[in-house]
Design a protein around this motif. Structure first.
Motif, PDB file in Angstrom:
ATOM      1  N   CYS A  24       0.837  -1.209   0.000  1.00 36.88           N
ATOM      2  CA  CYS A  24       0.000   0.000   0.000  1.00 36.88           C
ATOM      3  C   CYS A  24       0.866   1.251   0.000  1.00 36.88           C
ATOM      4  O   CYS A  24       0.579   2.232  -0.704  1.00 36.88           O
ATOM      5  CB  CYS A  24      -0.926   0.008   1.211  1.00 36.88           C
ATOM      6  SG  CYS A  24      -2.146  -1.322   1.220  1.00 36.88           S
ATOM      7  N   PHE A  25       1.931   1.242   0.818  1.00 37.43           N
ATOM      8  CA  PHE A  25       2.827   2.405   0.854  1.00 37.43           C
ATOM      9  C   PHE A  25       3.483   2.621  -0.503  1.00 37.43           C
ATOM     10  O   PHE A  25       3.719   3.773  -0.907  1.00 37.43           O
ATOM     11  CB  PHE A  25       3.898   2.203   1.929  1.00 37.43           C
ATOM     12  CG  PHE A  25       3.473   2.663   3.302  1.00 37.43           C
ATOM     13  CD1 PHE A  25       3.276   4.014   3.566  1.00 37.43           C
ATOM     14  CD2 PHE A  25       3.265   1.765   4.321  1.00 37.43           C
ATOM     15  CE1 PHE A  25       2.888   4.448   4.825  1.00 37.43           C
ATOM     16  CE2 PHE A  25       2.884   2.182   5.581  1.00 37.43           C
ATOM     17  CZ  PHE A  25       2.684   3.528   5.845  1.00 37.43           C
ATOM     18  N   THR A  26       3.789   1.552  -1.199  1.00 37.58           N
ATOM     19  CA  THR A  26       4.384   1.691  -2.532  1.00 37.58           C
ATOM     20  C   THR A  26       3.423   2.412  -3.474  1.00 37.58           C
ATOM     21  O   THR A  26       3.827   3.309  -4.238  1.00 37.58           O
ATOM     22  CB  THR A  26       4.739   0.303  -3.092  1.00 37.58           C
ATOM     23  OG1 THR A  26       5.628  -0.353  -2.204  1.00 37.58           O
ATOM     24  CG2 THR A  26       5.383   0.425  -4.462  1.00 37.58           C
ATOM     25  N   VAL A  27       2.158   2.020  -3.419  1.00 37.31           N
ATOM     26  CA  VAL A  27       1.154   2.677  -4.265  1.00 37.31           C
ATOM     27  C   VAL A  27       1.084   4.161  -3.942  1.00 37.31           C
ATOM     28  O   VAL A  27       1.051   5.024  -4.838  1.00 37.31           O
ATOM     29  CB  VAL A  27      -0.219   2.002  -4.075  1.00 37.31           C
ATOM     30  CG1 VAL A  27      -1.293   2.753  -4.858  1.00 37.31           C
ATOM     31  CG2 VAL A  27      -0.161   0.549  -4.513  1.00 37.31           C
ATOM     32  N   LEU A  28       1.048   4.489  -2.628  1.00 35.71           N
ATOM     33  CA  LEU A  28       0.938   5.892  -2.222  1.00 35.71           C
ATOM     34  C   LEU A  28       2.198   6.669  -2.548  1.00 35.71           C
ATOM     35  O   LEU A  28       2.135   7.859  -2.884  1.00 35.71           O
ATOM     36  CB  LEU A  28       0.630   5.961  -0.734  1.00 35.71           C
ATOM     37  CG  LEU A  28      -0.715   5.346  -0.307  1.00 35.71           C
ATOM     38  CD1 LEU A  28      -0.867   5.409   1.209  1.00 35.71           C
ATOM     39  CD2 LEU A  28      -1.881   6.047  -0.993  1.00 35.71           C
ATOM     40  N   ALA A  29       3.354   6.003  -2.434  1.00 33.71           N
ATOM     41  CA  ALA A  29       4.608   6.693  -2.730  1.00 33.71           C
ATOM     42  C   ALA A  29       4.701   7.069  -4.196  1.00 33.71           C
ATOM     43  O   ALA A  29       5.279   8.109  -4.556  1.00 33.71           O
ATOM     44  CB  ALA A  29       5.794   5.815  -2.344  1.00 33.71           C
ATOM     45  N   CYS A  30       4.141   6.260  -5.038  1.00 36.19           N
ATOM     46  CA  CYS A  30       4.205   6.554  -6.474  1.00 36.19           C
ATOM     47  C   CYS A  30       3.258   7.680  -6.879  1.00 36.19           C
ATOM     48  O   CYS A  30       3.533   8.415  -7.837  1.00 36.19           O
ATOM     49  CB  CYS A  30       3.876   5.290  -7.270  1.00 36.19           C
ATOM     50  SG  CYS A  30       5.111   3.989  -7.111  1.00 36.19           S
TER      51      CYS A  30
END
Length: 1672
Positions: free
Chosen positions: A338-344
């Motif tokens: 989830c953090f990866t999605v938000l970071a992008c």
């Protein structure tokens, strides 16, 4: 067979499903599956019918049947026809929906059947399912569940139906009232959505590529609306979680505008589940899917809810991860996704949220944040590129956190930063410094911070991770080279980074080598005004100091030297060539040793030692030779006073840094001394003064290092060194006020003592290092005087000596070094030391003050060494001073070693102390050597016999000491002194040696001392004494005396541990002494040796006895009047001690008396109390010294044993059924006496003369005393001894007889018989009632093997026992004679006929034991005389068959022996004689195959095998019926619980094979049934049945009926093997053999086995039922 049978078989298996054991149920399921492999349609039909007809069958059993159906369907889906499939579908559908309640296993099994059928018949299954999925009616939950499962297992087949299914389902959602139904709908929607997404992702393979997401959007949204707005609001926890799981994949199918519209409500509701559910992995997975869907449609709603999303996700990542919880680990992976999605999509907002979290002090928050940060640095590298400075600046506070979990997380973040270019930014060096700090963590602190509950392994520790990270970054990330070099050099010198030196040096070496490869000869270190970089002097000092202990800190010594080698150009340009060759040599030296084996002194020499011409003086400081000259050669190569001064200044500057590491500081002091030696005088004075003023004297290692520094410096600067010491001594540092009130004004007493101790040690080292030509002139005035001043203090004008042990040790060491230096001077012989007596008295006082019996400090050694050097100097010491010195030294050194532990071998006990390890042992050895040097130095002042006598008088108490280590030391010192005296003795006139006899008597017993070293030294002492005698009477010093020289050749005999050799050598020594001892010294020598008989060392006592006897023999004519006194003394010793040499004196007297009165002596000795004491036993053995006398004694004793009553029977208790047997006293005493006489070696001829009578009498005596109790008076005596607590040796009649028999055999020359019996355990068997027969058998075997010529007379005597009234004697004699037939010796001696006649005559004995032994003996002829078997075969076979028919033996033991005998005779008897009785034997032994007794089964089966082996030929056809009848029992008894039966079956089957006239079957038997090979019973039985059915098809019915008999066997393994045999026979039969099978009987029997209590039996029955499919 008919269809009816298939149904019957299926019905039996299906009925067996109800077994309670789970394993049995699984086996039934497997049998149904096996049946289904060949008849899938029939099995499925039977299962369907069984379930349909047995409506009340419990659901667990229905579940098993459905599972079997699923397996059969899955494996044979392609073979199913539509009708069968339709019936199965209807059944499974009915089973699945029969009850409304959820019964998970049952309904799941039915659902699985539908799913399995649906892989091929999707239309039929869907038709059935949809028929129960009608609009307006709420379906059964399992119907929905099955639809969901089908959608996953057959995506392409189900998705086309989903539009109608969804449209039908949508209204149902509102009708669902119960949460359980709603959960099923949620799961279905989740599976439907996942199937649709998979279908859309693989449209190129789909049957209908026109399917679009829009086709499902409205229905999915409708379902979403109900799930989200209704069920999610009011449902239970399980339902809400199911809704959330479904919303994830459903979100991808929602229309874009609807998704955007629902996100503001959807996201908060999903996030709220984190607070309500513990297992959040499904929530996180669903949330990730929702976020991906939102990002894919470019949703702007995420920005609004981003903060709440981040907060919730961050809270999840901060949950502590337990290694044992895979759900938590999976949840964290989903959260990071989830953090990866938000970071992008929102990197700025993400960092704005995360970075402030790093400032919190909460451990979990900080660790979780760092974990996320590391993840986004790696996963969203492109988005984080412009954020590097911000991220770096946010790491300030985490870098200060002391929590180890945080530290590990920070290190991992820094590692990620290094790989993505962060550390090249401003602030990156702080990250590097942090890694280095963690590399320097001490292990103790890290363990404490981890806490008791931490399970972190050492490999995961902060330091380990940091070390690997630093090296990894240095070697694999090319861009980090510019960051780390030369920055890492700044961490070399600060002491707080000491533990990081090893990884630092490794990284620096790698970086430097890369730069050298790139930049050729350019300097590696470019200072460019960088004041933080360490100077070359600082680097050299630091790396050299830590190299002193090279293995500490992960081997930082080697790493430091390698770095020095790489940096040589930057240290000084001139060092390159020298260091390139020197440093590899040092590293090679380290590779050759380990931390435990490296000599620290030698290693420091390699780093420091000075030039060759100074080696002699330095050896007093280092006590080693020169090996490598690293530092001093480096100074010489540079040859630059300015550079040396800078280096010295840096070394002095760094000294305080090592206050916490005294060993390294000690070494650094030595480095300072070495560099000062190469510096100018002005620099030396300045730095020496500073060193004296700044030293930390309370640290022992420091003032030792300071002293070494001064000593090394004095080599080149003696005057400057002494001047600085004198100035410091005269300063206020040591000055005390005369007033008592100012006593502690400046310094405490302890601190002052530390300073004085250091100064004294400095003077000692200066004396050792000073040039010898300058030393003598200054030693007393400048050195000893200052030492004395420092050692003593004045209080109120009174000189007071301190009691400080450290100060004493310093003075002793310094005096030792100074006196050694004086003695090494060329002018020492003319030097007069005025303070000599004072110094010696001081040393003696120190020696006395040390605690006795210990060697903890080197004060003794150093003080004695100092005295040794002092004694050699002028003037001479007074006599009393010498005596005090000798006494003090001996008293302390002799008692150091404790007594050897009991059980230690003297040959293995060292004279050195064993407690404390090698350092203490080395100290002890050095101390003893110093004592030798001291005593010889003292002897040199008085080289006269009187002087020698005085010296030996001092040693005499220690030579006689009861402690071995004191004796060996004292005798060794005596030998040293005597040899020294003999070498240096100058005789100008004849001198009498009055105490020669006394001194030889002192040393002679020591020739047999327990300690080999003492023995050797004692001979040396005697050798020297004899030569001293010769010298005193006028012989020249170079005279070689033949007698005295023979002593030296006897030393080898003293080394041998064999007592006989040792005492023979002592005898030889005594002979040599007798030849050279003056007559007037003989009596003194004898009296001294008599005293030595009581020596605590038994060897010495024995040696004294040997020497006394030798001297009396050699020169006894001179002591005729003393003989009665000597004999009287020896006889009195008999009552005092049990020593052998004293007992021999009494033996001679008894022998002389018995020569005249043999019968009287024997009678009197027999009246001695039993059991005989040791004195009585000794006297009995004395009677055997002469053969004629011994024969008379043995004859008298034999008469007593044979002619008296052997035992008496008495009723111990009124209710006792059997009387007790009690031995009579006189035969028992005679037996014990006979044992003693026969034990004497001299009785051999007498025993040989009476051998047969003795052997038979004692053998029968043994048989009659088995189980017999001792006489009543002996029992009463033992009870009284037990009650009084006194130990009393018990006397067991049988054991005494066995012991006597052993003694007779040994003395009769049959030791081999005794040893053979001992090895076989025969003697122990003889003593027991249960093993007596076997013991007699083993004795007979041993006699036949080793004592054949003795047997004729022995047998003749044993034949006479046939009529004995004692059954035990008849049994014993029969057992003995029976065993003799197993040896060929009876044939060789022509005793066979008589022996057979005697045994056959005993066949009618009333004792069954005798009859059994007769048969055993007759069978033994096969071993001893096989060639005679045919001659006697009729009689032998008749005897054996008679044994088979013996009806008087209720236990069949005679029959058992007969079968064993027949098996042995089979191959040897006449063939015609055997054929006549073959069938009779076979029929007679057949009942024993299934006997309850294992022995009868194994022997009868084995005999059956021998019968098969013997019948080959003419009688084979007649015997075939017996083979066929025995085949089934033999096969099944291969599973017998007893190994001997199994072995017999293997043999019998191998023998039966050829008689069956089937080569394949015989080959199978030979291949599988070899002894020692593991048998896979199932495989063997399968192969056997295959060949039986192929070659003997007509035997099927007989084999099956026989196997059915064993269905009722009492052994469950055999009972389990029987249905196996049945199953394999059926498996391999052909169709035409079916009439032989009584199926009804077989099925009935198997049905009964299904109810057997043993699980393994039931399992085999089910397996067999599964194989009966052939009849279907």
């Amino acid at each position: 067979m008919s269809e009816t049978y298939a149904k019957r078989l299926s019905a039996i298996l299906l009925d067996a499903v109800t077994d309670k054991d789970p394993q049995m149920q699984e086996q039934v399921c497997g049998a149904l599956c096996d049946f289904g492999e060949s008849k899938p349609a029939e099995v499925l039909s039977a299962c369907e019918e069984h379930l349909r007809l047995h409506e009340k069958l419990a659901h667990p059993y229905r579940t098993i049947i459905l599972r079997a159906m699923e397996i059969v369907v899955s494996n044979h889906i392609s073979e199913l026809d539509k009708d069968t499939a339709r019936a199965i579908i209807l059944l499974a559908s009915n089973e699945m929906t029969k009850v409304k309640e959820l019964v998970s296993d049952w309904q799941q099994a039915a659902s699985s059947v539908l799913v399995a059928v649906g892989r091929r018949f999707i239309s039929s299954v869907m038709e059935e399912l949809l028929s129960k999925f009608q609009p307006g009616l709420l379906p059964h939950p399992c119907t929905v569940h099955t639809l969901a499962s089908l959608s996953v297992s057959n995506v392409f087949g189900v998705v086309p139906f989903l539009t109608s299914i969804l449209s039908t389902m949508l209204p149902m959602l509102g009708a669902a009232k119960h949460d359980s139904m709603k959960v099923v709908f949620c799961c279905a929607l989740q599976r439907f959505s996942e199937s649709i997404l998979e279908y859309l992702a693989n449209l190129d393979q789909a049957p209908d590529p026109t399917v679009r997401k829009d086709a499902f959007a409205s229905d999915i949204f409708g379902a979403y609306d109900i799930l989200f707005h209704q069920w999610l609001q009011s449902g239970g926890a399980k339902l809400r979680l199911a809704v959330v799981e479904a919303l994830g994949p459903m979100s991808h199918l929602l229309p874009s505008e609807k998704l955007e519209e629902q996100l503001p409500k959807l996201l908060p509701r999903v996030l709220a589940f984190y607070k309500k559910h513990t297992e959040t992995v499904h929530v996180s997975k669903s949330l990730g899917q929702i976020l991906e869907a939102a990002v894919s449609v470019g949703s702007r709603t995420l920005d609004i809810h981003l903060n709440s999303l981040l907060a919730a996700l961050h809270a999840q990542i901060c949950v502590p991860v337990e290694s044992s919880s895979p759900l938590v680990m999976s949840n964290q992976k989903e959260v990071l996704r989830c953090f990866t999605v938000l970071a992008c999509c929102s990197p700025d907002r993400l960092l704005a949220f995360l970075l402030p979290k790093l400032d919190t002090s909460n451990e979990r928050t900080r660790v979780g944040t760092l974990q996320v940060l590391r993840h986004v640095i790696n996963a969203a590298a492109a988005q984080m590129e412009v954020k590097k400075p911000v991220i770096l600046s946010s790491m300030k506070l985490p870098l200060l956190d002391t929590n180890n979990k945080v530290k590990r997380a920070v290190v991992q973040v820094v590692s990620a930063m290094a790989h993505h270019g962060y550390l090249e930014q401003p602030g990156g060096k702080a990250m590097v410094e942090y890694i280095v700090q963690q590399c320097a963590l001490p292990p103790e602190a890290e363990i404490q911070k981890l806490g008791a509950d931490s399970e972190a392994l050492a490999a995961d520790s902060v330091r380990a991770i940091s070390v690997s990270t630093l090296y990894l970054v240095s070697t694999t990330v090319d861009r980090m080279g510019e960051v780390l070099w030369p920055y890492l050099l700044e961490f070399l010198v600060p002491i707080r980074f000491t533990r990081a030196l090893s990884p630092l040096c490794r990284s620096l070496v790698h970086l430097a080598q890369k730069r050298q490869e790139a930049g050729a000869h350019a300097p590696l270190i470019q200072y460019n005004g960088n004041v933080h970089l360490p100077s070359p002097y600082a680097i050299t000092t630091r790396l050299l100091a830590v190299s002193s202990h090279p293995y500490v800190g992960d081997g930082r010594g080697a790493a430091s030297l390698r770095l020095l080698n790489v940096l040589h150009q930057d240290i000084h340009p001139a060092l390159g060539q020298r260091w390139v060759t020197a440093i590899p040599l040092l590293l090679e030296h380290l590779d050759e040793y380990s931390e435990e084996t490296l000599s620290q002194k030698e290693w420091e020499e390699k780093l420091l030692v000075v030039r060759e011409e100074e080696k002699t003086r330095v050896s007093l400081l280092w006590e080693q030779e020169e090996k490598t000259r690293f530092l001093r050669d480096s100074l010489a190569v540079v040859s630059d006073n300015t550079w040396v001064c800078h280096l010295t200044l840096e070394m002095c500057k760094q000294l305080p840094n090592y206050n916490g590491t005294p060993l390294e500081k000690n070494f650094l002091y030595k480095c300072v001394g070495t560099t000062l030696g190469a510096a100018s005088s002005k620099v030396v004075r300045k730095h020496l003064r500073e060193l004296l003023e700044t030293a930390r004297y309370q640290e022992e290692r420091e003032h030792e290092g300071l002293a070494c520094c001064f000593g090394i410096c004095a080599i080149s600067h003696l005057d400057d060194t002494l001047a600085q010491l004198d100035d410091f001594v005269k300063s206020d540092v040591l000055r005390k006020s005369a007033g008592i009130f100012n006593l502690f004004k400046n310094r405490s007493e302890s601190e002052a003592n530390k300073v004085r101790s250091a100064l004294i040690l400095c003077y000692g080292h200066v004396a050792a290092g000073a040039p010898r030509e300058l030393l003598l002139a200054r030693v007393e005035a400048d050195l000893f005087w200052n030492m004395s001043e420092c050692f003593s203090t004045k209080v109120l004008g009174i000189k007071v000596e301190t009691q400080d042990p450290a100060l004493r040790l310093s003075l002793v060491q310094s005096v030792c070094m100074a006196t050694q230096a004086i003695c090494s001077s060329a002018h020492s012989s003319s030097f007069h030391l005025s303070r000599k007596a004072e110094l010696v008295a001081q040393m003696v006082e120190f020696i006395r003050a040390e605690p006795p019996d210990s060697l903890k400090t080197p004060i003794w050694k150093k003080a004695m060494l100092a005295c040794t050097y002092l004694v050699t100097l002028e003037p001479a010491l007074e006599e009393q001073v010498q005596a005090d010195l000798i006494h003090s030294c001996l008293h302390r050194v002799m008692a150091v070693l404790p007594e050897p532990e009991e059980g230690d071998s003297p040959q293995e006990v060292s004279a050195a102390p064993t407690v404390g390890g090698d350092p203490q042992e080395s100290l002890y050895l050095d101390t003893v050597q110093v004592l030798k040097d001291l005593l010889t130095s003292l002897l040199l002042w008085n080289m006269t016999p009187l002087g020698l006598q005085v010296m030996l008088e001092h040693l005499s108490p220690w030579i006689k000491s009861p402690r071995g280590h004191e004796r060996v030391r004292a005798v060794g010192l005596s030998a040293c002194l005597l040899q020294f005296f003999l070498q240096h003795l100058q005789i100008s006139a004849l001198v009498p040696f009055h105490n020669l006899g006394l001194l030889i008597g002192l040393f002679s017993p020591r020739c047999a001392d327990l300690w080999p070293a003492t023995r050797r030294e004692a001979v040396s002492c005697i050798h020297s004494l004899l030569y001293l005698q010769l010298t005193c009477v006028g012989f020249s010093r170079d005279y070689q005396d033949d007698v005295a020289e023979q002593l030296l050749s006897l030393k080898d005999g003293l080394v041998h541990p064999d007592p006989a050799i040792l005492f023979h050598t002592c005898h030889s020594i005594a002979q040599l002494i007798a030849k050279r001892l003056p007559p007037d010294q003989l009596i003194n020598l004898l009296l001294t040796l008599f005293e030595s008989l009581g020596d605590p060392d038994k060897n010495c006592s024995r040696a004294a006895s040997v020497m006394i006897n030798c001297l009396l023999k050699e020169r006894g004519n001179m002591l005729q009047e003393k003989v009665p006194e000597i004999v009287s003394v020896l006889r009195s010793k008999l009552q005092e001690t049990q020593e052998e040499h004293i007992l021999q004196a009494a033996q001679h007297s008894v022998f002389a008396l018995a020569t005249h009165h043999c019968a009287s002596v024997v009678s009197n000795l027999l009246g001695s109390p039993l059991p005989f004491d040791s004195h009585t036993c000794t006297l009995w053995r004395a009677l055997a010294l002469e053969p004629g006398l011994a024969a008379q004694v043995l004859g008298l004793l034999l008469e007593k044993i044979s002619k008296d009553v052997l035992f008496e029977e008495s009723q111990a208790f009124l209710l006792s059924s059997t009387p007790d047997r009690v031995a009579t006293l006189l035969p028992l005493a005679a037996t014990c006496a006979l044992h003693e006489v026969a034990s004497a070696p001299a009785s051999g001829p007498a025993v040989l003369e009476l051998y047969p009578q003795l052997f038979v009498a004692l053998l029968l005596r043994v048989s009659c005393t088995v189980g017999v109790q001792p006489p009543r008076q002996l029992q009463a005596k033992e009870r009284r001894s037990a009650s009084s607590g006194l130990a009393s040796r018990s006397l067991e009649p049988c054991s005494s007889a066995v012991d006597a028999l052993q003694a007779v055999l040994v003395r009769g020359g049959n030791e081999d018989v005794v040893q053979c019996m001992e090895l076989d355990g025969g003697w122990q068997l003889l003593r027991t009632s249960a093993g007596h027969e076997e013991g007699v058998t083993r004795l007979a075997s041993a006699m036949a093997k080793f004592a054949g010529p003795r047997l004729p007379l022995v047998m003749k005597l044993l034949f006479t026992t046939q009529s004995s009234m004692y059954e035990v004697q008849r049994v014993t004699s029969t057992a003995f004679l029976a065993e003799l037939l197993s040896s060929n010796v009876v044939n060789d001696l022509m005793l066979l006929e008589s022996l057979l006649y005697n045994l056959m005559a005993r066949q009618k004995d009333t004792s069954a034991r005798v009859r059994r032994l007769v048969l055993h003996g007759l069978a033994n002829i096969t071993l001893g005389s096989p060639d005679k078997v045919q001659t006697h075969s009729p009689q032998l076979l008749t005897a054996m068959i008679g044994g088979l028919d013996d009806g008087d033996d209720p236990h069949s033991l005679v029959a058992l022996e007969a079968m064993v005998g027949l098996a042995r005779l089979m191959d040897l008897v006449d063939a015609w004689d055997l054929h006549a009785v073959l069938l009779h034997i076979a029929v007679r032994i057949r009942p024993f195959f299934d006997s309850e007794r294992m022995e009868l089964r194994s022997v009868s089966i084995g005999l059956f095998g021998h019968l098969n082996k013997a019948c080959r030929g003419d009688c084979k056809d007649v015997f075939l019926e017996q083979v066929v009848g025995g085949l089934v029992p033999l096969l099944l008894h291969l599973r017998d619980p007893h190994a001997p039966v199994v072995t017999a079956c293997r043999f019998a089957l191998r023998m039966c094979g050829p008689n069956l006239e089937c080569e394949e079957l015989a080959a199978v038997f030979q291949r599988h049934l070899q002894e020692g090979h593991d048998l896979h019973f199932g495989e063997f039985l399968n192969t056997t049945c295959k060949h039986l059915m192929r070659h003997f098809p007509d035997l099927l019915g007989r084999l099956l009926s026989t196997s059915l008999f064993y269905y009722k066997s009492s052994w469950e393994d055999v009972r389990a093997a029987a249905p196996m045999l049945t199953g394999f026979l059926v498996l391999h039969m052909e169709a035409e053999q079916r009439p032989q099978v009584d199926l009804e009987q077989l099925l009935t029997a198997l049905q009964l086995l299904l109810k057997d209590p043993a699980l393994k039996v039931r399992l085999k029955a089910v397996k067999t039922l599964g194989r009966l499919v052939k009849f279907a």
